[in-house]
Write a protein that holds these residues in place. Structure first.
Motif, PDB file in Angstrom:
ATOM      1  N   UNK A 161       0.860  -1.181   0.000  1.00  0.00           N
ATOM      2  CA  UNK A 161       0.000   0.000   0.000  1.00  0.00           C
ATOM      3  C   UNK A 161       0.896   1.230   0.000  1.00  0.00           C
ATOM      4  N   UNK A 162       0.700   2.093  -0.993  1.00  0.00           N
ATOM      5  CA  UNK A 162       1.506   3.302  -1.153  1.00  0.00           C
ATOM      6  C   UNK A 162       0.673   4.511  -0.742  1.00  0.00           C
ATOM      7  N   UNK A 163       1.244   5.370   0.120  1.00  0.00           N
ATOM      8  CA  UNK A 163       0.572   6.599   0.542  1.00  0.00           C
ATOM      9  C   UNK A 163       1.576   7.748   0.484  1.00  0.00           C
ATOM     10  N   UNK A 164       1.203   8.786  -0.265  1.00  0.00           N
ATOM     11  CA  UNK A 164       2.017  10.006  -0.312  1.00  0.00           C
ATOM     12  C   UNK A 164       1.252  11.101   0.425  1.00  0.00           C
ATOM     13  N   UNK A 165       1.925  11.756   1.372  1.00  0.00           N
ATOM     14  CA  UNK A 165       1.266  12.739   2.224  1.00  0.00           C
ATOM     15  C   UNK A 165       2.137  13.975   2.404  1.00  0.00           C
ATOM     16  N   UNK A 185       6.061  13.105   2.454  1.00  0.00           N
ATOM     17  CA  UNK A 185       6.461  11.788   2.925  1.00  0.00           C
ATOM     18  C   UNK A 185       5.772  10.730   2.084  1.00  0.00           C
ATOM     19  N   UNK A 186       6.514   9.686   1.736  1.00  0.00           N
ATOM     20  CA  UNK A 186       5.967   8.543   1.013  1.00  0.00           C
ATOM     21  C   UNK A 186       6.225   7.278   1.827  1.00  0.00           C
ATOM     22  N   UNK A 202      10.056   3.869   3.778  1.00  0.00           N
ATOM     23  CA  UNK A 202       9.623   5.251   3.951  1.00  0.00           C
ATOM     24  C   UNK A 202      10.618   6.167   3.255  1.00  0.00           C
ATOM     25  N   UNK A 203      10.097   7.170   2.557  1.00  0.00           N
ATOM     26  CA  UNK A 203      10.956   8.149   1.874  1.00  0.00           C
ATOM     27  C   UNK A 203      10.578   9.535   2.363  1.00  0.00           C
ATOM     28  N   UNK A 204      11.560  10.222   2.945  1.00  0.00           N
ATOM     29  CA  UNK A 204      11.355  11.576   3.434  1.00  0.00           C
ATOM     30  C   UNK A 204      12.712  12.271   3.463  1.00  0.00           C
ATOM     31  N   UNK A 208      15.419   7.097   1.241  1.00  0.00           N
ATOM     32  CA  UNK A 208      14.503   5.963   1.327  1.00  0.00           C
ATOM     33  C   UNK A 208      15.100   4.948   2.293  1.00  0.00           C
ATOM     34  N   UNK A 209      14.326   4.609   3.336  1.00  0.00           N
ATOM     35  CA  UNK A 209      14.827   3.699   4.362  1.00  0.00           C
ATOM     36  C   UNK A 209      13.824   2.578   4.590  1.00  0.00           C
ATOM     37  N   UNK A 210      14.315   1.402   5.005  1.00  0.00           N
ATOM     38  CA  UNK A 210      13.390   0.316   5.344  1.00  0.00           C
ATOM     39  C   UNK A 210      12.704   0.591   6.672  1.00  0.00           C
ATOM     40  N   UNK A 211      11.504   0.053   6.824  1.00  0.00           N
ATOM     41  CA  UNK A 211      10.799   0.108   8.100  1.00  0.00           C
ATOM     42  C   UNK A 211      10.921  -1.262   8.737  1.00  0.00           C
ATOM     43  N   UNK A 212      11.606  -1.330   9.857  1.00  0.00           N
ATOM     44  CA  UNK A 212      11.813  -2.606  10.522  1.00  0.00           C
ATOM     45  C   UNK A 212      10.666  -2.927  11.474  1.00  0.00           C
TER      46      UNK A 212
END
Length: 373
Positions: A161-165, A185-186, A202-204, A208-212
């Protein structure tokens, strides 16, 4: 002898002062909020560490890209262990500073300081909206009907699920609330069932970093309230009362926050950054109408300044108000905001704690890759 007498007098004075002063106001962050702020702080530390590593390894990245490699899947790309970010954006601050700020807000409220709830974006205060149980139920009923026809999903277990805010966050590290500028933020949320150690990306701020997995989940984080996969959401009860009871049971209780407010915020998390099955979305809005204290907030505003229909609830213990904002035409969710409802020592009435404006939702086959169009 003189010194002893002086010491005894000092103790007597302190005892007398302690007797005259009112007892100190207790404050404790709710478990979910406490953990949320700690995780956000650790995310920021990881983000800064990864950014520094990325600069140091710039030649390696350039070489990897020249060879056709993909960032995040090679040894040249920084693999900092980014911790999970809960769905709702909030202020980045050490836990100690947040606890201090909460104590100041609670203490000030107990002393009767400040004024009534803020009218952010034209939203009405709780006293002005007294007796609005039927109108808010009607509004949420219309939102529920619109959500039932949204046609969102389904989302496969192997998809994201992709969300850009656009988000804004308040910072309390100085002891005063300072709201930062809006940033984009993506997030890509993985949908795999079962415990997962990698929850997405997450990209901000250009990284771009992984979410652990969440802190403490050595075997991985399972689907649930803080990892709401499409499969988990689709399995929730669709009867509004049963759904509210279920979410209430999943929401931890804490003396520092109204339990109804915590449930309201958790529903806000679910509608904020997920793709909801239409039946679940419809039930969530009707369940929210059953929460005591939920009111309509006409002309609410999201993080982009977009005006819309608002649904709100005030937490009188924390002197804060949370609002959801919906498009006045199609009643789609636009965003949310949380602000102070009284003048406090950390900020004035109406000061923004956090805000979000959803720009795009989609389903993609690969994490870290934007949807076409």
């Amino acid at each position: 002898m003189t010194a002893t007498t002086g010491t005894d007098n000092g103790r007597d004075d302190r005892a007398e002062l302690a007797r005259l002063l009112p007892p100190a106001t207790g404050f404790a962050l709710p478990p979910g909020r406490h953990e949320h702020h700690r995780e956000r702080l650790m995310n920021q530390i990881d983000h800064d560490t990864a950014a520094a590593a990325a600069r140091d390894r710039a030649p390696d990245r350039a070489s990897t890209r020249a060879q056709g490699g993909t960032p995040g899947r090679t040894s040249g790309w920084p693999q900092a262990p980014a911790r999970p970010r809960l769905l709702r954006p909030s202020f980045l601050a050490p836990v100690a500073a947040l606890a201090l700020a909460g104590a100041l807000v609670a203490g000030y409220s107990a002393q009767g300081g400040g004024e009534g709830p803020a009218r952010a974006g034209g939203g009405a205060s709780a006293p002005e909206r007294a007796g609005d149980a039927q109108p808010v139920a009607l509004v949420l009923g219309r939102i529920s009907d619109a959500a039932a026809k949204s046609g969102a999903g389904p989302v496969g277990d192997d998809q994201f699920v992709y969300v850009r805010s656009q988000v804004q966050a308040g910072d309390l590290t100085s002891g005063k609330l300072v709201t930062g500028p809006p940033t984009e933020r993506e997030i890509w949320y993985a949908q795999q069932p079962g415990p997962q150690k990698k929850l997405g990306f997450i990209r901000q701020d250009g990284e771009t970093l992984p979410i652990n997995a969440e802190l403490g989940d050595a075997e991985g984080t399972r689907e649930g309230l803080h990892r709401p996969t499409y499969r988990w959401l689709a399995a929730l009860p669709t009867d509004p009362r049963q759904l509210l009871d279920h979410l209430t049971a999943l929401t931890p209780k804490d003396e520092g926050q109204e339990h109804a407010q915590a449930v309201f915020e958790n529903i806000g998390h679910l509608i904020g950054e997920t793709v909801l099955p239409p039946e679940t979305a419809a039930a969530l809005y009707r369940a929210a109408a059953l929460i005591p204290g939920v009111t309509e907030a006409p002309d609410a505003v999201d993080a982009l300044g977009r005006h819309g229909v608002g649904i709100a609830r005030e937490d009188t213990r924390h002197a804060t108000r949370s609002e959801w904002v919906f498009d006045p035409e199609g009643l789609a969710f636009l965003g949310s905001r949380t602000f102070l409802t009284k003048d406090t020592e950390i900020g004035g009435k109406g000061a923004l704690l956090d805000a979000e404006a959803v720009l795009k939702r989609s389903v993609v086959d690969e994490g870290g890759v934007r949807p076409q169009g």
